[in-house]
Design a protein around this motif. Structure first.
Motif, short mmCIF file in Angstrom:
data_model
loop_
_atom_site.label_atom_id
_atom_site.label_comp_id
_atom_site.label_asym_id
_atom_site.label_seq_id
_atom_site.Cartn_x
_atom_site.Cartn_y
_atom_site.Cartn_z
N SER A 319 50.61 -19.34 -30.59
CA SER A 319 51.14 -20.41 -29.75
C SER A 319 50.19 -20.77 -28.60
CB SER A 319 52.47 -19.97 -29.15
OG SER A 319 52.21 -18.94 -28.23
N GLY A 320 49.22 -19.90 -28.31
CA GLY A 320 48.32 -20.15 -27.19
C GLY A 320 49.00 -19.95 -25.85
N ALA A 321 50.18 -19.31 -25.84
CA ALA A 321 50.87 -19.04 -24.58
C ALA A 321 50.01 -18.13 -23.71
CB ALA A 321 52.22 -18.39 -24.86
N PRO A 322 50.05 -18.32 -22.38
CA PRO A 322 49.19 -17.50 -21.52
C PRO A 322 49.59 -16.04 -21.46
CG PRO A 322 50.54 -19.01 -20.20
CD PRO A 322 50.74 -19.39 -21.63
N VAL A 323 50.87 -15.76 -21.70
CA VAL A 323 51.34 -14.37 -21.65
C VAL A 323 52.01 -14.02 -22.97
CG1 VAL A 323 53.02 -12.82 -20.56
CG2 VAL A 323 51.67 -14.39 -19.14
N ARG A 324 51.70 -12.84 -23.48
CA ARG A 324 52.41 -12.37 -24.68
C ARG A 324 53.04 -11.02 -24.39
NH1 ARG A 324 48.74 -11.71 -29.21
NH2 ARG A 324 47.01 -11.86 -27.75
N LEU A 325 54.27 -10.84 -24.87
CA LEU A 325 54.94 -9.56 -24.71
C LEU A 325 54.66 -8.71 -25.95
CD1 LEU A 325 58.40 -10.81 -23.37
CD2 LEU A 325 56.27 -10.39 -22.11
N ALA A 343 47.64 -10.86 -21.46
CA ALA A 343 47.47 -12.06 -20.63
C ALA A 343 46.13 -12.73 -20.89
CB ALA A 343 47.55 -11.67 -19.16
N GLN A 344 46.17 -14.05 -20.97
CA GLN A 344 44.91 -14.81 -21.02
C GLN A 344 44.25 -14.73 -19.64
OE1 GLN A 344 45.39 -18.86 -22.31
NE2 GLN A 344 46.09 -18.26 -24.34
N GLU A 393 43.01 -7.69 -22.91
CA GLU A 393 44.19 -8.50 -22.57
C GLU A 393 45.32 -7.76 -21.88
OE1 GLU A 393 43.74 -11.58 -26.36
OE2 GLU A 393 45.44 -10.21 -26.30
N VAL A 394 45.42 -6.43 -22.06
CA VAL A 394 46.63 -5.76 -21.57
C VAL A 394 46.66 -5.66 -20.05
CG1 VAL A 394 47.13 -4.37 -23.62
CG2 VAL A 394 45.53 -3.49 -21.90
N LEU A 395 47.84 -5.78 -19.51
CA LEU A 395 48.04 -5.62 -18.06
C LEU A 395 49.42 -5.00 -17.83
CD1 LEU A 395 46.53 -6.17 -15.40
CD2 LEU A 395 47.91 -8.24 -15.17
N ALA A 396 49.43 -3.84 -17.17
CA ALA A 396 50.70 -3.17 -16.84
C ALA A 396 51.19 -3.71 -15.50
CB ALA A 396 50.48 -1.66 -16.76
N LEU A 397 52.47 -4.05 -15.47
CA LEU A 397 53.08 -4.62 -14.26
C LEU A 397 53.93 -3.55 -13.57
CD1 LEU A 397 54.19 -8.08 -15.75
CD2 LEU A 397 52.05 -7.48 -14.57
N PRO A 398 54.32 -3.78 -12.32
CA PRO A 398 55.12 -2.77 -11.60
C PRO A 398 56.32 -2.32 -12.42
CG PRO A 398 54.43 -4.47 -10.08
CD PRO A 398 54.00 -4.94 -11.44
N MET A 399 56.49 -1.03 -12.54
CA MET A 399 57.62 -0.47 -13.32
C MET A 399 57.93 0.92 -12.80
SD MET A 399 59.96 -0.31 -15.55
CE MET A 399 59.93 -1.71 -16.67
N PHE A 400 59.09 1.06 -12.23
CA PHE A 400 59.62 2.37 -11.82
C PHE A 400 61.11 2.17 -11.58
CE2 PHE A 400 57.62 0.15 -8.29
CZ PHE A 400 58.55 0.20 -7.25
N PRO A 401 61.91 3.24 -11.66
CA PRO A 401 63.37 3.05 -11.67
C PRO A 401 63.90 2.32 -10.45
CG PRO A 401 62.81 5.30 -12.28
CD PRO A 401 61.53 4.66 -11.88
#
Ligand code: PLP
Length: 420
Positions: A319-325, A343-344, A393-401
């Motif tokens: 799809s060329g989307a800038p972000v993929r999950l 992420a692109q 491409e990978v980027l980890a975003l903030p994640m904690f409980p």
């Protein structure tokens, strides 16, 4: 290693719940956030401070600092959580991997198939066992070791003295363990090898209702301070469904010694500290809740990304989307050690987020087959293209409980700003 040593199916049991005296995090920001850390352990500490300090005091009062009752209690509780019959505490996740491999039968001259897209220890533990890692590419959706490619490799040219396959449950989602079981069973009559799990990022994760740590012959967990269940220093644990292997692990973590000052083989000092075990036992009472909160944050991120129009879903880059999950396997109960997007213009995005004081990290920027330490294997760029593309491409975003919804919102809004 006998292929007949496949793990009995067990349903993981919940560990005994302890009541924390003060569980409400006190430093969670209530106002509109202006910065979001990748991980904020302070918020967790605020919620369990009294219990942690009491646990450390208990160890100091006992004056028993290495192995002993705290470690033994933690071993029982982790065995119960994972559904593995036995758990053996040790000095780190790296040590746990080495113990898992050696007791599964890996020895000098053997080979071990593993993923090229993981932390270095997933493969360096094989080298420490005297064996050679054979890197295989990952599934483009989950970024876990691709079982179809492993199968292809075995059909085309079986690695010499193959002793184990070591899938990593990357980011907290189990690799396709049904497929690996099928592979072991298919080749069982011809030759014998074990499945060894790298579950360092996957405490509490499940595959078809079976706990990570009970899916292979042996498994390794890390309690490094950033992990879902984390110590106040280095620590790790090995699990196995085979009591005789657990006994071997216990000897190997203590200089190959069945009794004090008698040594049957060469082990090492790989023991766990009692203070780490005591801290981990306090946290273990919360792990089910913390993992559940991580899943809720992941669902919030998913929804916010869908609403933002930034994403195409799960793996496809057409799809060329800038972000993929990443893809989620229906059999997997994910524990979101990391929430990772593809992420692109990833590096520019990361810089932009950094300027807005939003934490992010790249797990991992260089696949293992291209690490200088593994140059002796003779692999080159282009050999494992899925891993190589993921690394870009990978980027980890903030994640904690203790992350708040306002914080996840700010993260996604900032990403949308970058691409607008
Ligand atoms: C996938 C994986 N394997 C192994 C390890 C090694 O664990 P440790 O840092 O506790 O030695 C880690 C943690 O850093 C990891 O993420």
């Amino acid at each position: 290693m006998k292929s007949s040593l496949s793990s009995p199916r067990k349903t993981p049991r919940t560990p005994p719940q302890k009541t924390a005296r003060n569980t409400a995090p006190q430093s969670v920001p209530l106002s509109v956030p202006h910065a979001v850390p990748l991980l904020d352990l302070r918020r967790q500490y605020d919620g369990i401070r009294e219990d942690v300090l009491a646990a450390i005091a208990r160890v100091c009062d006992s004056q028993s600092f290495i192995l002993g009752p705290e470690v033994e209690a933690l071993e029982r509780e982790i065995a119960a959580l994972t559904g593995a019959a036995c758990a053996v505490g040790c000095a780190s996740g790296t040590e746990a991997l080495w113990l898992a491999l050696v007791t599964a039968g890996v020895k000098p001259g053997d080979s071990v198939i593993t993923t090229a897209f993981s932390f270095f220890a997933s493969a360096s533990a094989t080298v420490r066992a005297g064996a050679t890692p054979v890197f295989v590419d990952v599934d483009p959706g989950t970024l876990n070791l691709d079982a179809a490619l492993v199968d292809q490799l075995l059909r085309a040219k079986r690695p010499e003295n193959l002793r184990a396959i070591l899938p990593v449950h990357l980011y907290g989602q189990c690799a396709d363990m049904d497929a690996f079981d099928r592979i072991v069973n298919e080749y069982a009559k011809e030759f014998e090898f074990a499945i060894v799990e790298d579950a360092a990022q996957a405490i509490g994760a499940e595959w078809s209702g079976r706990g990570a740590g009970s899916l292979g012959v042996t498994a390794a967990f890390s309690f490094y301070p950033t992990k879902n269940l984390s110590a106040y220093g280095d620590a790790g644990i090995v699990t196995t469904t085979h009591p005789e292997m657990a006994e071997h692990m216990r000897r190997l973590r203590n200089h190959g010694s069945p009794r004090r000052y008698y040594h049957d083989e060469f082990g090492w000092n790989g023991r766990m500290d009692a203070i780490q075990a005591a801290v981990l036992r306090v946290k273990l009472a919360h792990i089910a809740d913390w993992n559940q909160r991580r899943r809720q944050h992941a669902a919030t991120y998913d929804q916010l990304f869908a609403d933002s129009g930034l994403t195409s879903h799960h793996g496809s880059d057409e799809s060329g989307a800038p972000v993929r999950l990443l893809s989620r396997s229906p059999q997997a109960k994910h524990v979101f050690h990391q929430y990772v997007i593809r992420a692109q213009r990833r590096d520019a995005l990361r810089k932009f987020l950094g300027e807005r004081k939003i934490g992010s990290e790249i797990y991992y920027p260089l696949p293992l087959h291209l690490q200088p330490a593994f140059s002796y294997l003779g692999l080159k760029p282009g050999d494992l293209p899925v891993s190589e593309q993921a690394a870009l491409e990978v980027l980890a975003l903030p994640m904690f409980p203790e992350l708040t919804e306002a914080e996840t919102r700010l993260v996604v809004e900032s990403i949308a700003d970058f691409y607008s």
